[in-house]
Structures are given as C-alpha cells and as structure tokens.
Design an enzyme around this catalytic site. Structure first.
Site, PDB file in Angstrom:
ATOM      1  N   ARG A  67      18.824 -40.323  12.083  1.00  0.00           N
ATOM      2  CA  ARG A  67      19.274 -41.740  11.845  1.00  0.00           C
ATOM      3  C   ARG A  67      20.478 -41.545  10.782  1.00  0.00           C
ATOM      4  NH1 ARG A  67      13.784 -42.487  14.303  1.00  0.00           N
ATOM      5  NH2 ARG A  67      12.930 -42.193  12.805  1.00  0.00           N
ATOM      6  N   GLU A 104       2.166 -34.012   6.897  1.00  0.00           N
ATOM      7  CA  GLU A 104       0.858 -33.617   6.773  1.00  0.00           C
ATOM      8  C   GLU A 104       0.124 -32.383   7.643  1.00  0.00           C
ATOM      9  OE1 GLU A 104       0.007 -37.655   8.709  1.00  0.00           O
ATOM     10  OE2 GLU A 104      -2.265 -37.582   8.153  1.00  0.00           O
TER      11      GLU A 104
HETATM   12  P1  AMP Z   1       9.737 -38.018   4.953  1.00  0.00           P
HETATM   13  O1  AMP Z   1       9.568 -37.271   5.009  1.00  0.00           O
HETATM   14  O2  AMP Z   1       7.869 -38.342   5.117  1.00  0.00           O
HETATM   15  O3  AMP Z   1      10.062 -38.805   4.060  1.00  0.00           O
HETATM   16  O4  AMP Z   1       9.787 -38.620   6.315  1.00  0.00           O
HETATM   17  C1  AMP Z   1      11.195 -39.150   6.950  1.00  0.00           C
HETATM   18  C2  AMP Z   1      11.801 -39.269   7.843  1.00  0.00           C
HETATM   19  O5  AMP Z   1      11.439 -38.898   9.417  1.00  0.00           O
HETATM   20  C3  AMP Z   1      12.980 -40.106   8.147  1.00  0.00           C
HETATM   21  O6  AMP Z   1      13.175 -39.002   8.963  1.00  0.00           O
HETATM   22  C4  AMP Z   1      12.197 -41.216   8.948  1.00  0.00           C
HETATM   23  O7  AMP Z   1      12.795 -41.750  10.020  1.00  0.00           O
HETATM   24  C5  AMP Z   1      11.257 -40.798   9.395  1.00  0.00           C
HETATM   25  N1  AMP Z   1      10.024 -41.361   9.140  1.00  0.00           N
HETATM   26  C6  AMP Z   1       8.993 -41.423   8.437  1.00  0.00           C
HETATM   27  N2  AMP Z   1       7.856 -42.256   8.403  1.00  0.00           N
HETATM   28  C7  AMP Z   1       8.845 -43.886   9.592  1.00  0.00           C
HETATM   29  C8  AMP Z   1       8.027 -44.836   9.886  1.00  0.00           C
HETATM   30  N3  AMP Z   1       7.202 -45.527   9.122  1.00  0.00           N
HETATM   31  N4  AMP Z   1       8.965 -45.617  10.441  1.00  0.00           N
HETATM   32  C9  AMP Z   1      10.625 -45.164  10.638  1.00  0.00           C
HETATM   33  N5  AMP Z   1      10.917 -42.881  10.149  1.00  0.00           N
HETATM   34  C10 AMP Z   1      10.019 -43.166   9.795  1.00  0.00           C
END
Ligand code: AMP
Length: 180
Positions: A67, A104
């Site tokens: 995205r 996780e």
């Molecule tokens: P992180 O590495 O945990 O910061 O996860 C970020 C990535 O996961 C991004 O590319 C987001 O598009 C996706 N993502 C994680 N959690 C969500 C959520 N609750 N809603 C939408 N996209 C999420």
C-alpha cells in the site's frame, strides 16, 4: 506547510474503514481502500503531504510493499522525484540488498535494488507506508535506505497505531497523519 483543518482530519478519519478480525481474530484492520476510492479524501491527503514535503528537497520516495506503493507513487509524481519500491523477499528482479525483521511469530524480509538511488551518494529519501503497527517493517526499510547510501530524512505513515510504540524501532524521524 499547511496543517490539516479539523474538518479535513474528520473527513480522512471517516474515509478509513475498520474491518474487525482481519486477517485474523483480534486484529482491527485499517482499510484504506475506502480512502482511495473517495477522490475528495484522497486529494485532501495527497495535497497535505505534497505541501509538507515540498520544502524537503527529496531525491527519492521509498514506498513499502504494497500500500506504500500507492501513496508513494502519487506523492513522487506530485513532487517530481524518483520512486523506489521496497518489496517483500523474492519479488525484485535485479541485484538486491535485504534486511530481515522479527514478527510476532517468526521473521520476514524486505529488499530494495542495490542501485535504487542511481548512485547518488547521500540521496535524500522519504519512506512511506499506509500504516505503522509494531514498526518492524519500516525499521528494516530505513536500515536498507542507509545501506544503499541514502539518508532517510523522514518516515511517513497515513495511520499510526500509537499503542504499539512502533516508532521506537525506526531510526528516522516519523510523521503520521492520523493516529489511534
Ligand atoms: P508493522 O511492521 O508491524 O509496523 O506492520 C506494518 C505493515 O503491516 C504495514 O505495511 C501495514 O500495511 C500492515 N498492517 C499491520 N497492522 C495493520 C492494521 N491493523 N491495519 C492495516 N494494516 C496493518
């Protein structure tokens, strides 16, 4: 730099849909497809980002799979700077550098092309994604930018899930348009 008015902020918040229990139980997924198909909301967002970053004299915008590609490409075109995709492992065709990060359960890997910044040493780079949760993905991408010879002047997110403290894992300044 123009700040969002309260009315604009409310329109953006309204345009993002919460989908409960996707992709698994207990997660509230922030669905930005309802922002993308709403031309007024998309223009509010992109005009705000354009005005924020116009003075940064960026060389490149790095969008995170998938995205981040959408917002990053629109912004790169508005600012007339280069766009670079940071992709999940195995998707980029040429020589890459990669960085793994912990999830996780288990780990994942992101890559950029070795010559993504066209040999411009110290290229000024903005990293962009739709959302920062734990910060693992963005943290790895910022490390890649540095390893490829760039300077991550900021990482930008449309949505920040503040309660997960993801920004602590990212070695660049952070800007989020909306936070929860
Ligand atoms: P992180 O590495 O945990 O910061 O996860 C970020 C990535 O996961 C991004 O590319 C987001 O598009 C996706 N993502 C994680 N959690 C969500 C959520 N609750 N809603 C939408 N996209 C999420």
């Amino acid at each position: 730099m123009a700040n969002l008015t309260e009315q604009e902020r409310a329109k953006l918040l309204d345009s993002i849909r919460d989908v409960k229990d996707f992709p698994k139980e207990g997660i509230v997924f922030k669905d930005i497809t309802t922002l993308l198909n709403n031309p007024e909301a998309l223009d509010i967002l992109m005009s705000h980002l354009e005005s924020r970053y116009r003075g940064y004299n960026l060389d490149f915008i790095v969008g995170i799979d998938a995205r981040g590609f959408i917002f990053g490409s629109i912004l790169a075109d508005r600012l007339k700077v280069g766009f670079v995709p940071a992709r999940k492992r195995g998707k980029l065709p040429y020589r890459t550098i990669s960085e793994s990060y912990s999830l996780e359960y288990g780990s994942d890997e992101v890559e950029i092309h070795l010559d993504a910044f066209r040999g411009i040493d110290g290229a000024k780079v903005l990293v962009i994604d739709d959302l920062i949760a734990t910060g693992g993905t963005a943290g790895a991408v910022v490390n890649l930018v540095k390893r490829a010879g760039g300077v991550a002047v900021e990482s930008c997110f449309i949505v920040e899930l503040k309660f997960l403290s993801g920004r602590e894992r990212v070695a660049s300044p952070i800007y989020s348009v909306l936070s929860y």
